[in-house]
Design a protein around this motif. Structure first.
Motif, short mmCIF file in Angstrom:
data_model
loop_
_atom_site.label_atom_id
_atom_site.label_comp_id
_atom_site.label_asym_id
_atom_site.label_seq_id
_atom_site.Cartn_x
_atom_site.Cartn_y
_atom_site.Cartn_z
N GLN A 84 6.94 -8.68 8.85
CA GLN A 84 5.85 -8.24 9.71
C GLN A 84 6.34 -7.21 10.72
O GLN A 84 5.67 -6.91 11.69
CB GLN A 84 5.26 -9.45 10.44
CG GLN A 84 4.71 -10.53 9.52
CD GLN A 84 4.26 -11.77 10.27
OE1 GLN A 84 4.07 -11.74 11.48
NE2 GLN A 84 4.10 -12.86 9.55
N SER A 85 7.53 -6.68 10.48
CA SER A 85 8.19 -5.85 11.47
C SER A 85 8.28 -4.40 11.03
O SER A 85 8.09 -4.05 9.87
CB SER A 85 9.61 -6.38 11.73
OG SER A 85 10.41 -6.23 10.56
N PHE A 86 8.61 -3.56 12.01
CA PHE A 86 9.03 -2.19 11.75
C PHE A 86 10.33 -2.23 10.97
O PHE A 86 11.14 -3.15 11.11
CB PHE A 86 9.24 -1.47 13.09
CG PHE A 86 9.90 -0.12 12.97
CD1 PHE A 86 9.15 1.01 12.69
CD2 PHE A 86 11.26 0.01 13.14
CE1 PHE A 86 9.75 2.25 12.60
CE2 PHE A 86 11.88 1.25 13.05
CZ PHE A 86 11.11 2.37 12.77
N ALA A 87 10.58 -1.23 10.13
CA ALA A 87 11.87 -1.10 9.46
C ALA A 87 12.16 0.37 9.25
O ALA A 87 11.25 1.20 9.25
CB ALA A 87 11.90 -1.84 8.12
N GLU A 88 13.43 0.69 9.07
CA GLU A 88 13.84 2.07 8.89
C GLU A 88 13.72 2.54 7.43
O GLU A 88 14.07 3.67 7.12
CB GLU A 88 15.29 2.26 9.37
CG GLU A 88 15.49 2.11 10.87
CD GLU A 88 14.89 3.25 11.67
OE1 GLU A 88 14.45 4.24 11.06
OE2 GLU A 88 14.85 3.13 12.91
N GLN A 89 13.25 1.68 6.54
CA GLN A 89 13.19 2.00 5.12
C GLN A 89 11.94 1.38 4.51
O GLN A 89 11.33 0.48 5.10
CB GLN A 89 14.42 1.42 4.40
CG GLN A 89 15.72 2.15 4.72
CD GLN A 89 15.87 3.43 3.91
OE1 GLN A 89 14.90 4.11 3.61
NE2 GLN A 89 17.08 3.76 3.57
N PRO A 90 11.55 1.81 3.31
CA PRO A 90 10.48 1.10 2.60
C PRO A 90 10.90 -0.35 2.34
O PRO A 90 12.09 -0.67 2.33
CB PRO A 90 10.35 1.86 1.27
CG PRO A 90 11.03 3.15 1.49
CD PRO A 90 12.08 2.93 2.51
N MET A 91 9.93 -1.22 2.12
CA MET A 91 10.22 -2.63 1.88
C MET A 91 9.97 -3.01 0.42
O MET A 91 10.56 -3.97 -0.06
CB MET A 91 9.39 -3.51 2.81
CG MET A 91 9.70 -3.29 4.27
SD MET A 91 8.86 -4.47 5.35
CE MET A 91 9.32 -3.84 6.97
#
Length: 403
Positions: free
Chosen positions: A321-328
């Protein structure tokens, strides 16, 4: 790599500058250990019209995380811990942990939980979070000013204050981008008996020749340190309340007054400052499976272990449910960076197994051992979610490959 197609990358960098998306940028590509492309465009300092150059110093932010994870692998190889060890074995403030219950509506609604393991901290499955994520724990972190900024004192008391809050979920049950790597920085200090900065300098930067990388701007660097810009009207890191401003390149951290000029807190999650060539030395070491000029930082087997997917599947399967620096989707997570599992699901050209990460100022690196590629891209615009530069760049680079 076709030279005419490499020219497209220059055009792309220049377009980002002309459209006032990025103030400037620099890109370095190595293949098989040899430099095959370098280009810089735009400015590192708009106010003084100073060019973004090869030796420009930038805030690496979360590109610090792979360095901290490498430091953990160095200590792992020395038999000083195993990855299933609870963090409370090294930081006693993490004993008697609590986690928010499912569906909690208040930070007080908790239940007992085990302390996160080192493995869970390394893979962002620990239950920790970031203040810019949605949820009760991020709100409590922001209220308590648990931001791990360079001007927030020392690492030890910050981590101790963090341990007083409950986890966002039971460790191991979800993936959430977090300050876990900052906690690992404190583990490194506790285990090694050195400050995180000294450990990095002695065990990683000196062997690799990364002489301009550290937790504050190096003495004598002057105006080579870039200023930081944002398209947001408010705080560049306030992702939950992001509001686009009228100015797409608003100055948010001047090189002259930046806290990185006099950093106190050594953040293993986002505190390093460095240059393009320095970070390429780090990337090349990973591509070469731990090798440096006079030996190995870690063994090839440990390097392979670090860059394998350590999740049960892709990140998206763990309910992030968070921001990330990459696709998930189509991406797994190793120890300190993302691992490509299925480029088609990630909707970006690449190779299965490539290892990458970025920083919130839109910096990015990846290594592709199948193609013998190491790529480092630096700019200074926060947040990194502002523009799709990373998949565009990967597509451009892979579009140059003809063999």
């Amino acid at each position: 790599m076709q030279s005419d197609r490499l020219g497209r990358i220059k055009t792309w960098q220049q377009r980002y500058v002309e459209e006032r998306k990025y103030p400037g940028s620099a890109l370095l590509i190595n293949r098989g250990g040899d430099e095959v492309f370098f280009h810089a465009a735009g400015l590192r300092n708009i106010e003084e019209q100073l060019p973004f150059s090869r030796d420009t110093l930038v805030r690496l932010y979360s590109m610090t995380k792979p360095v901290t994870s490498l430091a953990m692998m160095i200590l792992l190889e020395r038999g000083l811990f195993h990855l299933d060890a609870p963090v409370s074995d090294f930081l006693p403030e993490f004993r008697n942990m609590q986690a928010l219950i499912e569906g909690a509506s208040a930070i007080s609604q908790t239940e007992p939980c085990p302390a996160p393991t080192l493995q869970q901290l390394l893979t962002h499955t620990s239950g920790l979070s970031y203040s810019f994520n949605p949820g009760l724990l991020p709100q409590a972190m922001e209220a308590a000013d648990l931001l791990f900024k360079p001007d927030q004192g020392n690492l030890a008391p910050m981590v101790a204050r963090l341990a007083e809050l409950p986890l966002a979920f039971q460790p191991g049950t979800r993936w959430e981008y977090s300050v876990a790597t900052d906690v690992l920085g404190r583990v490194i200090e506790a285990v090694s008996g050195k400050t995180l900065g000294d450990f990095f300098a002695e065990e990683i930067f000196a062997p690799l020749g990364m002489h301009e990388t550290g937790f504050q701007v190096p003495a004598g660097a002057g105006n080579r340190f870039a200023s930081l810009y944002t398209p947001l009207a408010g705080d560049a890191m306030a992702l939950n309340s992001a509001e686009t401003g009228a100015e797409s390149l608003r100055l948010t951290d001047s090189w002259q007054s930046s806290p990185f000029q006099r950093a106190e807190l050594q953040s293993g999650g986002g505190g390093l400052v460095g240059t393009l060539d320095d970070y390429m030395k780090f990337a090349e070491m990973l591509r070469r499976r731990g090798r440096c000029s006079d030996g190995f930082i870690i063994s090839p087997q440990t390097a392979d272990f670090m860059m394998q997917n350590h999740l049960p599947g892709e990140i998206a399967s763990m309910g992030p449910q968070s921001f990330a620096e990459q696709p998930m989707e189509g991406m797994g997570f190793g120890l300190g960076g993302a691992v490509a599992l299925d480029p088609a699901r990630a909707r970006c050209p690449g190779s299965v197994g490539d290892f990458s990460w970025g920083g919130i100022a839109s910096t990015f690196f990846w290594i592709d051992r199948k193609q013998d590629l190491s790529v480092v891209f630096l700019t200074q615009l926060a947040p990194s979610s502002s523009y799709p530069s990373r998949p565009e760049l990967k597509a451009l680079v892979h579009g140059t490959l003809t063999a």
